[in-house]
Design a protein around this motif. Structure first.
Motif, PDB file in Angstrom:
ATOM      1  N   LEU A  27       0.820  -1.218   0.000  1.00  0.00           N
ATOM      2  CA  LEU A  27       0.000   0.000   0.000  1.00  0.00           C
ATOM      3  C   LEU A  27       0.852   1.266   0.000  1.00  0.00           C
ATOM      4  CD1 LEU A  27      -2.783   1.370   0.157  1.00  0.00           C
ATOM      5  CD2 LEU A  27      -2.688   1.072   2.640  1.00  0.00           C
ATOM      6  N   PRO A  28       1.816   1.424   0.917  1.00  0.00           N
ATOM      7  CA  PRO A  28       2.617   2.650   0.870  1.00  0.00           C
ATOM      8  C   PRO A  28       3.460   2.762  -0.396  1.00  0.00           C
ATOM      9  CG  PRO A  28       3.466   1.123   2.521  1.00  0.00           C
ATOM     10  CD  PRO A  28       2.155   0.587   2.073  1.00  0.00           C
ATOM     11  N   GLN A  29       3.801   1.631  -1.013  1.00  0.00           N
ATOM     12  CA  GLN A  29       4.570   1.687  -2.252  1.00  0.00           C
ATOM     13  C   GLN A  29       3.746   2.314  -3.370  1.00  0.00           C
ATOM     14  OE1 GLN A  29       6.336  -2.139  -3.256  1.00  0.00           O
ATOM     15  NE2 GLN A  29       6.813  -2.568  -1.096  1.00  0.00           N
ATOM     16  N   LEU A  30       2.472   1.916  -3.483  1.00  0.00           N
ATOM     17  CA  LEU A  30       1.631   2.516  -4.513  1.00  0.00           C
ATOM     18  C   LEU A  30       1.347   3.974  -4.205  1.00  0.00           C
ATOM     19  CD1 LEU A  30       0.009   2.298  -7.104  1.00  0.00           C
ATOM     20  CD2 LEU A  30      -1.949   1.509  -5.767  1.00  0.00           C
ATOM     21  N   MET A  31       1.132   4.288  -2.937  1.00  0.00           N
ATOM     22  CA  MET A  31       0.893   5.681  -2.571  1.00  0.00           C
ATOM     23  C   MET A  31       2.088   6.557  -2.951  1.00  0.00           C
ATOM     24  SD  MET A  31      -1.073   5.450   1.110  1.00  0.00           S
ATOM     25  CE  MET A  31      -2.827   5.071   1.200  1.00  0.00           C
ATOM     26  N   GLN A  32       3.299   6.030  -2.738  1.00  0.00           N
ATOM     27  CA  GLN A  32       4.495   6.792  -3.093  1.00  0.00           C
ATOM     28  C   GLN A  32       4.613   6.924  -4.608  1.00  0.00           C
ATOM     29  OE1 GLN A  32       8.124   5.149  -1.556  1.00  0.00           O
ATOM     30  NE2 GLN A  32       9.371   6.897  -2.164  1.00  0.00           N
ATOM     31  N   LEU A  49      -8.033  -0.810 -10.760  1.00  0.00           N
ATOM     32  CA  LEU A  49      -8.447  -0.477  -9.401  1.00  0.00           C
ATOM     33  C   LEU A  49      -9.920  -0.836  -9.190  1.00  0.00           C
ATOM     34  CD1 LEU A  49      -6.678   0.811  -7.183  1.00  0.00           C
ATOM     35  CD2 LEU A  49      -7.824   2.971  -7.646  1.00  0.00           C
ATOM     36  N   ALA A  50     -10.740  -0.624 -10.220  1.00  0.00           N
ATOM     37  CA  ALA A  50     -12.161  -0.968 -10.130  1.00  0.00           C
ATOM     38  C   ALA A  50     -12.353  -2.468  -9.956  1.00  0.00           C
ATOM     39  CB  ALA A  50     -12.893  -0.471 -11.374  1.00  0.00           C
ATOM     40  N   GLU A  51     -11.527  -3.276 -10.641  1.00  0.00           N
ATOM     41  CA  GLU A  51     -11.618  -4.727 -10.486  1.00  0.00           C
ATOM     42  C   GLU A  51     -11.358  -5.130  -9.037  1.00  0.00           C
ATOM     43  OE1 GLU A  51      -8.936  -6.644 -13.137  1.00  0.00           O
ATOM     44  OE2 GLU A  51      -9.753  -5.682 -14.939  1.00  0.00           O
ATOM     45  N   GLY A  52     -10.306  -4.546  -8.477  1.00  0.00           N
ATOM     46  CA  GLY A  52      -9.989  -4.875  -7.094  1.00  0.00           C
ATOM     47  C   GLY A  52     -11.068  -4.429  -6.134  1.00  0.00           C
ATOM     48  N   LEU A  53     -11.626  -3.262  -6.394  1.00  0.00           N
ATOM     49  CA  LEU A  53     -12.674  -2.730  -5.531  1.00  0.00           C
ATOM     50  C   LEU A  53     -13.883  -3.659  -5.500  1.00  0.00           C
ATOM     51  CD1 LEU A  53     -13.221  -0.150  -3.854  1.00  0.00           C
ATOM     52  CD2 LEU A  53     -14.298   0.818  -5.873  1.00  0.00           C
ATOM     53  N   ALA A  54     -14.188  -4.256  -6.638  1.00  0.00           N
ATOM     54  CA  ALA A  54     -15.362  -5.128  -6.727  1.00  0.00           C
ATOM     55  C   ALA A  54     -15.166  -6.453  -6.007  1.00  0.00           C
ATOM     56  CB  ALA A  54     -15.696  -5.385  -8.194  1.00  0.00           C
ATOM     57  N   GLU A  55     -13.914  -6.933  -5.899  1.00  0.00           N
ATOM     58  CA  GLU A  55     -13.680  -8.280  -5.388  1.00  0.00           C
ATOM     59  C   GLU A  55     -13.009  -8.336  -4.020  1.00  0.00           C
ATOM     60  OE1 GLU A  55     -12.001 -11.077  -8.119  1.00  0.00           O
ATOM     61  OE2 GLU A  55     -12.792 -10.021  -9.875  1.00  0.00           O
ATOM     62  N   ALA A  56     -12.323  -7.272  -3.626  1.00  0.00           N
ATOM     63  CA  ALA A  56     -11.586  -7.310  -2.357  1.00  0.00           C
ATOM     64  C   ALA A  56     -12.545  -7.257  -1.179  1.00  0.00           C
ATOM     65  CB  ALA A  56     -10.604  -6.144  -2.286  1.00  0.00           C
ATOM     66  N   VAL A  66     -10.027   4.727  -1.263  1.00  0.00           N
ATOM     67  CA  VAL A  66      -9.341   5.968  -0.903  1.00  0.00           C
ATOM     68  C   VAL A  66      -8.321   6.356  -1.972  1.00  0.00           C
ATOM     69  CG1 VAL A  66      -7.726   6.993   0.744  1.00  0.00           C
ATOM     70  CG2 VAL A  66      -9.716   5.727   1.571  1.00  0.00           C
ATOM     71  N   ILE A  67      -7.580   5.373  -2.469  1.00  0.00           N
ATOM     72  CA  ILE A  67      -6.587   5.659  -3.509  1.00  0.00           C
ATOM     73  C   ILE A  67      -7.271   6.208  -4.756  1.00  0.00           C
ATOM     74  CG2 ILE A  67      -4.971   4.573  -5.108  1.00  0.00           C
ATOM     75  CD1 ILE A  67      -4.214   2.664  -2.824  1.00  0.00           C
ATOM     76  N   GLY A  68      -8.347   5.551  -5.195  1.00  0.00           N
ATOM     77  CA  GLY A  68      -9.059   6.027  -6.381  1.00  0.00           C
ATOM     78  C   GLY A  68      -9.596   7.433  -6.199  1.00  0.00           C
ATOM     79  N   GLY A  69     -10.160   7.720  -5.034  1.00  0.00           N
ATOM     80  CA  GLY A  69     -10.664   9.067  -4.776  1.00  0.00           C
ATOM     81  C   GLY A  69      -9.554  10.097  -4.842  1.00  0.00           C
ATOM     82  N   SER A  70      -8.388   9.752  -4.296  1.00  0.00           N
ATOM     83  CA  SER A  70      -7.248  10.671  -4.339  1.00  0.00           C
ATOM     84  C   SER A  70      -6.796  10.912  -5.776  1.00  0.00           C
ATOM     85  CB  SER A  70      -6.094  10.097  -3.507  1.00  0.00           C
ATOM     86  OG  SER A  70      -4.939  10.898  -3.639  1.00  0.00           O
ATOM     87  N   TRP A 142     -18.456  -2.327   8.651  1.00  0.00           N
ATOM     88  CA  TRP A 142     -18.684  -1.250   9.621  1.00  0.00           C
ATOM     89  C   TRP A 142     -17.465  -0.343   9.725  1.00  0.00           C
ATOM     90  CZ3 TRP A 142     -22.690   0.662  12.415  1.00  0.00           C
ATOM     91  CH2 TRP A 142     -22.382   1.490  13.508  1.00  0.00           C
ATOM     92  N   PHE A 143     -16.297  -0.943   9.879  1.00  0.00           N
ATOM     93  CA  PHE A 143     -15.089  -0.146  10.079  1.00  0.00           C
ATOM     94  C   PHE A 143     -14.504   0.397   8.769  1.00  0.00           C
ATOM     95  CE2 PHE A 143     -15.179  -2.611  14.064  1.00  0.00           C
ATOM     96  CZ  PHE A 143     -15.104  -1.556  14.963  1.00  0.00           C
ATOM     97  N   ALA A 144     -14.927  -0.155   7.632  1.00  0.00           N
ATOM     98  CA  ALA A 144     -14.446   0.336   6.334  1.00  0.00           C
ATOM     99  C   ALA A 144     -15.330   1.444   5.766  1.00  0.00           C
ATOM    100  CB  ALA A 144     -14.358  -0.811   5.329  1.00  0.00           C
ATOM    101  N   LEU A 145     -16.530   1.596   6.307  1.00  0.00           N
ATOM    102  CA  LEU A 145     -17.470   2.553   5.718  1.00  0.00           C
ATOM    103  C   LEU A 145     -16.899   3.978   5.626  1.00  0.00           C
ATOM    104  CD1 LEU A 145     -20.252   2.870   4.465  1.00  0.00           C
ATOM    105  CD2 LEU A 145     -21.181   3.306   6.754  1.00  0.00           C
ATOM    106  N   PRO A 146     -16.128   4.485   6.611  1.00  0.00           N
ATOM    107  CA  PRO A 146     -15.575   5.838   6.464  1.00  0.00           C
ATOM    108  C   PRO A 146     -14.734   6.008   5.209  1.00  0.00           C
ATOM    109  CG  PRO A 146     -15.396   5.132   8.745  1.00  0.00           C
ATOM    110  CD  PRO A 146     -15.844   3.933   7.961  1.00  0.00           C
ATOM    111  N   GLN A 147     -13.970   4.975   4.829  1.00  0.00           N
ATOM    112  CA  GLN A 147     -13.144   5.074   3.630  1.00  0.00           C
ATOM    113  C   GLN A 147     -14.000   5.109   2.374  1.00  0.00           C
ATOM    114  OE1 GLN A 147     -10.983   1.544   4.882  1.00  0.00           O
ATOM    115  NE2 GLN A 147      -9.072   2.701   4.874  1.00  0.00           N
ATOM    116  N   PHE A 148     -15.017   4.265   2.334  1.00  0.00           N
ATOM    117  CA  PHE A 148     -15.910   4.264   1.173  1.00  0.00           C
ATOM    118  C   PHE A 148     -16.686   5.574   1.076  1.00  0.00           C
ATOM    119  CE2 PHE A 148     -15.144  -0.284   1.479  1.00  0.00           C
ATOM    120  CZ  PHE A 148     -15.062  -0.653   0.143  1.00  0.00           C
ATOM    121  N   ALA A 149     -17.105   6.109   2.213  1.00  0.00           N
ATOM    122  CA  ALA A 149     -17.853   7.368   2.206  1.00  0.00           C
ATOM    123  C   ALA A 149     -16.991   8.518   1.704  1.00  0.00           C
ATOM    124  CB  ALA A 149     -18.376   7.668   3.611  1.00  0.00           C
ATOM    125  N   MET A 150     -15.731   8.544   2.130  1.00  0.00           N
ATOM    126  CA  MET A 150     -14.822   9.600   1.693  1.00  0.00           C
ATOM    127  C   MET A 150     -14.660   9.579   0.170  1.00  0.00           C
ATOM    128  SD  MET A 150     -10.771  10.065   2.638  1.00  0.00           S
ATOM    129  CE  MET A 150     -11.148   9.694   4.363  1.00  0.00           C
TER     130      MET A 150
END
Length: 343
Positions: A27-32, A49-56, A66-70, A142-150
């Motif tokens: 994760l930090p490698q892709l962010m960098q 990224l959309a493929e991963g979002l659908a299956e992860a 979060v990465i896609g939104g950024s 429950w705990f991931a919803l803030p990231q999806f909402a952002m």
């Protein structure tokens, strides 16, 4: 797309899809790598990224969101990522609400804080009797919803296509409203889901009895509608007498950045609906009731001086308001029979 950036994206998405423990290192490698990637490179990576979002699973998919939104905020085109995000947001919201309801049923108290608390076996055990095999996924949601909402706030602000393409809108608005009781940012998601795009309004001036058909899109509240109507109708050919808001004011309500020292807008009207009820600036265009399938806005003289600061509620969402045509008083006789005096 550079080979290094593509490899970083592919490796992270693959790790998310198979729940590889290497995800936390990748994760930090892709962010960098994202810091130096061009908008075109990020756009090219969006389908992956959309493929991963659908299956992860939700806890890892939230980071992809979060990465896609950024990337979008830094110039990438939304593409298929937007549809994948909204579809997954709907699923995550439903599962998160199931977790919250099960927790309250089991304990009689408030569920854990989505942003300050952390997933735990205790949380799974608490909701397990109610949710059975779905307990772990519901907890992660429950705990991931803030990231999806952002991320959803970014996507819904930037894409009229994604906003208007949503089916069962009323149901999803209701679910987002329920989730907002636990996560305030879901209130913004709810309101973005209510934004009207390509919506035609009939605007009637009670004093002159003339009217206009206008088409709106991307308007986040009635402060914005109020000002854009003034810019389109006041002091314009075929419009109403008076001095319109300054062009720089109108720009703040369309697509320009609002200066830190926000200009003050003076309202020329009371806005009233067809039932004679005030259209409050704090509301949204979707609140305005329809007559024969068309939302009607009636312009009345202001009952007091109303001022408010310029700017859009959703700064990333550009707005449009176009005048499609003017209607003479004699053309509107059939409409006025449906219009109630102001209350």
């Amino acid at each position: 797309m550079s080979a290094a950036f593509q490899r970083a994206c592919d490796e992270l998405v693959q790790a998310a899809m198979v729940e590889d423990q290497a995800f936390s290192d990748l994760l930090p490698q892709l962010m960098q790598a994202s810091e130096t990637a061009s908008p075109a490179e990020k756009t090219a990576a969006m389908p992956r990224l959309a493929e991963g979002l659908a299956e992860a699973p939700p806890n890892l998919g939230g980071w992809l969101a979060v990465i896609g939104g950024s990337w979008i905020e830094h110039g990438a085109e939304i593409g298929p990522f937007g549809d994948a995000l909204v579809e997954r947001l709907i699923m995550v919201t439903a599962a998160a609400l199931a977790f919250g309801n099960a927790w309250q049923e089991a304990t009689g108290g408030k569920p854990p804080d989505m942003e300050d608390d952390r997933p735990s076996q205790q949380a799974v055990d608490t909701v397990g009797p109610k949710l059975q095999d779905g307990a772990v996924s519901a907890m992660m949601s429950w705990f991931a919803l803030p990231q999806f909402a952002m991320s959803a706030c970014t996507v819904l602000s930037r894409s009229p296509r994604v906003r208007s393409g949503l089916t069962d809108r009323d149901f999803h608005v209701f679910a987002a409203g329920q989730a907002a009781e636990h996560l305030p940012q879901m209130g913004f998601v709810r309101d973005l889901l209510r934004v009207l795009d390509g919506e035609r309004l009939l605007v009637l001036d009670r004093r002159t009895r003339q009217g206009w058909t206008v088409t709106i899109g991307g308007i986040g509240d009635n402060f914005q509608l109020h000002t854009l109507l003034a810019g389109a109708l006041v002091g314009r050919p075929g419009g109403l007498p008076g001095k319109p808001p300054a062009p720089e004011i109108i720009s703040c309500f369309l697509d320009a950045e609002t200066p830190p020292d926000r200009p003050i807008v003076s309202s020329p009207w009371n806005l009233v609906d067809a039932n004679g009820e005030w259209i409050y600036n704090e509301g949204v265009p979707a609140d305005i009731p329809a007559v024969n399938g068309t939302r009607v806005v009636v312009l009345d003289p202001p009952s007091y001086e109303r001022t408010f600061p310029a700017g859009r509620r959703f700064p990333m969402m550009p707005a449009t308001l176009t005048v499609d045509g003017m209607h003479l008083a004699e053309d509107l006789d059939g409409w006025w029979s449906h219009i109630t005096d102001p209350k």
